[in-house]
Design an enzyme around this catalytic site. Structure first.
Site, PDB file in Angstrom:
ATOM      1  N   ASP A  50       0.848  -1.505   0.072  1.00  0.00           N
ATOM      2  CA  ASP A  50      -0.036  -0.117  -0.080  1.00  0.00           C
ATOM      3  C   ASP A  50       0.715   1.329   0.042  1.00  0.00           C
ATOM      4  O   ASP A  50       1.943   1.299   0.562  1.00  0.00           O
ATOM      5  CB  ASP A  50      -0.869  -0.082   1.206  1.00  0.00           C
ATOM      6  CG  ASP A  50      -2.402  -0.311   0.981  1.00  0.00           C
ATOM      7  OD1 ASP A  50      -3.112   0.258   0.171  1.00  0.00           O
ATOM      8  OD2 ASP A  50      -2.969  -1.267   1.726  1.00  0.00           O
ATOM      9  N   ASP A  96      -3.882   4.022  -2.360  1.00  0.00           N
ATOM     10  CA  ASP A  96      -5.068   3.954  -1.354  1.00  0.00           C
ATOM     11  C   ASP A  96      -5.732   5.439  -1.606  1.00  0.00           C
ATOM     12  O   ASP A  96      -5.184   6.388  -1.349  1.00  0.00           O
ATOM     13  CB  ASP A  96      -4.572   3.986   0.134  1.00  0.00           C
ATOM     14  CG  ASP A  96      -5.904   3.980   1.214  1.00  0.00           C
ATOM     15  OD1 ASP A  96      -6.542   3.191   1.164  1.00  0.00           O
ATOM     16  OD2 ASP A  96      -5.906   5.035   1.475  1.00  0.00           O
ATOM     17  N   HIS A 144     -10.595  -5.498   3.319  1.00  0.00           N
ATOM     18  CA  HIS A 144     -10.574  -4.980   4.518  1.00  0.00           C
ATOM     19  C   HIS A 144     -11.695  -3.914   4.660  1.00  0.00           C
ATOM     20  O   HIS A 144     -11.639  -3.499   5.979  1.00  0.00           O
ATOM     21  CB  HIS A 144      -9.217  -4.485   4.856  1.00  0.00           C
ATOM     22  CG  HIS A 144      -8.869  -3.496   4.160  1.00  0.00           C
ATOM     23  ND1 HIS A 144      -8.410  -3.602   2.937  1.00  0.00           N
ATOM     24  CD2 HIS A 144      -8.592  -2.172   4.522  1.00  0.00           C
ATOM     25  CE1 HIS A 144      -8.079  -2.286   2.457  1.00  0.00           C
ATOM     26  NE2 HIS A 144      -8.135  -1.378   3.374  1.00  0.00           N
ATOM     27  N   ASP A 145     -12.198  -3.212   3.654  1.00  0.00           N
ATOM     28  CA  ASP A 145     -12.994  -1.880   3.780  1.00  0.00           C
ATOM     29  C   ASP A 145     -14.476  -2.637   3.491  1.00  0.00           C
ATOM     30  O   ASP A 145     -15.217  -1.647   3.657  1.00  0.00           O
ATOM     31  CB  ASP A 145     -12.499  -1.163   2.814  1.00  0.00           C
ATOM     32  CG  ASP A 145     -11.354  -0.325   3.301  1.00  0.00           C
ATOM     33  OD1 ASP A 145     -11.388  -0.024   4.333  1.00  0.00           O
ATOM     34  OD2 ASP A 145     -10.810   0.364   2.418  1.00  0.00           O
TER      35      ASP A 145
END
Length: 530
Positions: free
Chosen positions: A98, A200, A324-325
């Site tokens: 990331d 991101d 993960h979101d």
């Protein structure tokens, strides 16, 4: 010729905090990632994507970066990271990490200097603005996590912009010196051997210079649960000047062979932005959005629309059903279909789409969204909006490795999030040697994809079908063809493909070698010509 290994790749997302704890503190770490590289390689994936492991106060669990060039001690050290890269490469796995260029932590040295005065060297590295005459914020922009997107700072007697938490001030990407600093960060990690970046919230990285008010939302794609949802975010993000920065990123990554860049695109006009971010040969390699991640149900029309709209000349898309979101897809989509059956159906569909496939840890095990009681929630977004959103914690609970060990083998201590009892029977040790398990189904499916050029990078052509069914033919440059057909509805639908196809893999339709005359709910297959 540039190495395009990423074209059609399957990329396994590791959320390190919940992957494997080797230190006994209840939090996953880089050594845990190293320990399980053999397992990941056994899936047949091409790369891993590591969610943030950088130095951070962890207000947003690593997406609030305090030092872009170091590993947070809870995850290990730079030496651990270097070992991870070396051993991943030894397993034939690329490493993607990331990069958070939209904002930093308020504990980052850049922000600490920026907030001291209006005339220091980093005074304009963040988005600062004077108050209105009545002292209120500069405009009506709202934060994704709730409340206004501006925070007052007494030292400068100005507001700073934060599209997320108030401890995540937005960088001023209009400033070329800030861009230079971020490109230096990218070079630092490329020189350490990484093979690419997942960028991101990148479309939040460029704001309207005039700070104009966002207009009210004209269309609600889902019921609004936050002030943020009531606006059309045409000025607070996604400004056209972002393309200049994208081209600078591409110029840098092109200095290295085979570097892959993929942008996360949030928002309601994500398709247009995905195309803009990947247009031509001078911007990013790929992008993904939240069409599937936030979809409460899966339909044939959703698949047709989102795939058909991404034309072959528009660049190369990436797709994710879970991460993960977002709540895990199987819990959002299964409906009345048994989750074990639906998990296989969703995996079959994901691996058949044109583009890259992101596979989130535990997805290969068929994990459902974990039940996390309110008193154990960690996610600030979930806590703020409880109970109107499921939040992100239920997708971030620990990976179950061993059903016979405490905390399913994730840690010897109480984990930072609880292991859902429903996950324990799905543990890796329970599935690894069971050839009929979801885990081994996933391994066989990825192997099929890798052996079929049509599935890896072939074109896609949709067939005429009843509305509840989606079917398409993938065709390679050499003329190889694969037929993919799916019924995401909750009713059996009559439809049969033309003759000449032999089933390679199927879910929920029996053991036949030829396409059936009807598809039951969550029934699907991949067939080869001949």
């Amino acid at each position: 010729m540039a190495d395009t290994w990423w074209r059609g790749a399957v990329i396994y997302q590791i959320y390190p905090r919940s992957f494997l704890d080797t230190t006994g503190d209840g939090i996953g770490d880089l050594r845990g990632c190293i320990e399980k590289l053999g397992y990941i390689a056994s899936l047949g994936v091409d790369a891993i994507w590591l969610s943030p492991f950088f130095t951070s106060p962890m207000d947003d669990f690593g997406y609030d970066v305090a030092d872009y060039r170091d590993v947070d001690p809870m995850f290990g050290s730079l030496a651990d990271f270097d070992e991870l890269v070396e051993k991943a490469h030894g397993h034939g796995l690329k490493v993607i990490i990331d990069q958070v260029y939209s904002h930093t932590s308020d504990e980052h040295a850049w922000f600490r200097e920026s907030r001291q005065s209006r005339d220091n060297d980093k005074a304009d590295w963040y988005v600062w603005a004077d108050p209105k005459p009545d002292g209120s914020p500069p405009n009506n922009w709202q934060s994704v996590f709730g409340g206004v997107a501006w925070e007052w700072d007494a030292r400068r007697r100005q507001y700073y912009l934060h599209n997320f938490l108030k401890s995540q001030p937005d960088l001023n990407l209009h400033n070329p010196v800030v861009q230079d600093a971020l490109l230096d960060v990218a070079r630092y990690w490329l020189d350490r051997g990484v093979d690419g970046f997942r960028l991101d919230a990148l479309n939040f990285g460029m704001h309207d210079r005039q700070l104009r008010d966002n207009p009210p939302a004209r269309v609600f794609h889902r019921p609004p649960t936050r002030p943020f949802d009531f606006q059309d975010h045409i000025f607070s993000k996604s400004q056209p000047e972002i393309t200049g920065f994208l081209e600078r990123i591409r110029t840098l990554t092109d200095e290295y062979n085979g570097v892959f860049t993929v942008a996360e695109i949030g928002g309601d006009d994500s398709l247009a932005e995905m195309k803009m971010f990947t247009e031509g040969e001078t911007r990013l390699n790929s992008a993904y959005s939240f069409e599937y991640l936030y979809a409460k149900s899966l339909s044939a029309e959703l698949v047709r629309t989102k795939t058909r709209d991404w034309r072959e000349g528009d660049g190369w898309p990436s797709w994710a059903f879970s991460n993960h979101d977002a709540p895990r897809a199987v819990s959002r989509w299964a409906g009345t279909v048994p989750v074990e059956d639906y998990a296989r159906f969703a995996m079959l569909l994901l691996m058949s789409l044109r583009g890259n496939a992101f596979l989130y840890q535990g997805e290969e095990l068929g994990l459902v969204q974990a039940d996390v009681p309110f008193e154990k929630l960690q996610d600030p977004e979930a806590i703020t909006n409880w109970p109107e959103t499921l939040g992100r914690d239920g997708a971030r609970t620990p990976v179950p490795w061993d059903s016979a060990r405490p905390h399913a083998g994730f840690s010897s201590a109480e984990p930072w999030l609880p292991v859902d009892p429903a996950h324990v029977p799905c543990a890796v040790n329970e599935q690894d040697t069971n050839q009929d398990s979801m885990l081994n189904f996933t391994r066989r499916l990825i192997a099929l994809r890798k052996m079929a050029p049509a599935l890896l990078h072939g074109s896609i052509r949709f067939l005429e079908t009843p509305g509840a069914i989606v079917a398409f033919i993938r065709t390679s440059h050499c003329g190889d063809e694969m037929l993919c057909a799916f019924n995401p509805s909750e009713k059996t639908v009559e439809w049969q493909a033309c003759d000449g196809w032999t089933i390679e893999m199927a879910v929920n339709i029996g053991d036949g070698t030829h396409p059936p005359q009807q598809l039951p709910p969550a029934g699907g297959f991949i067939a080869r010509r001949g």
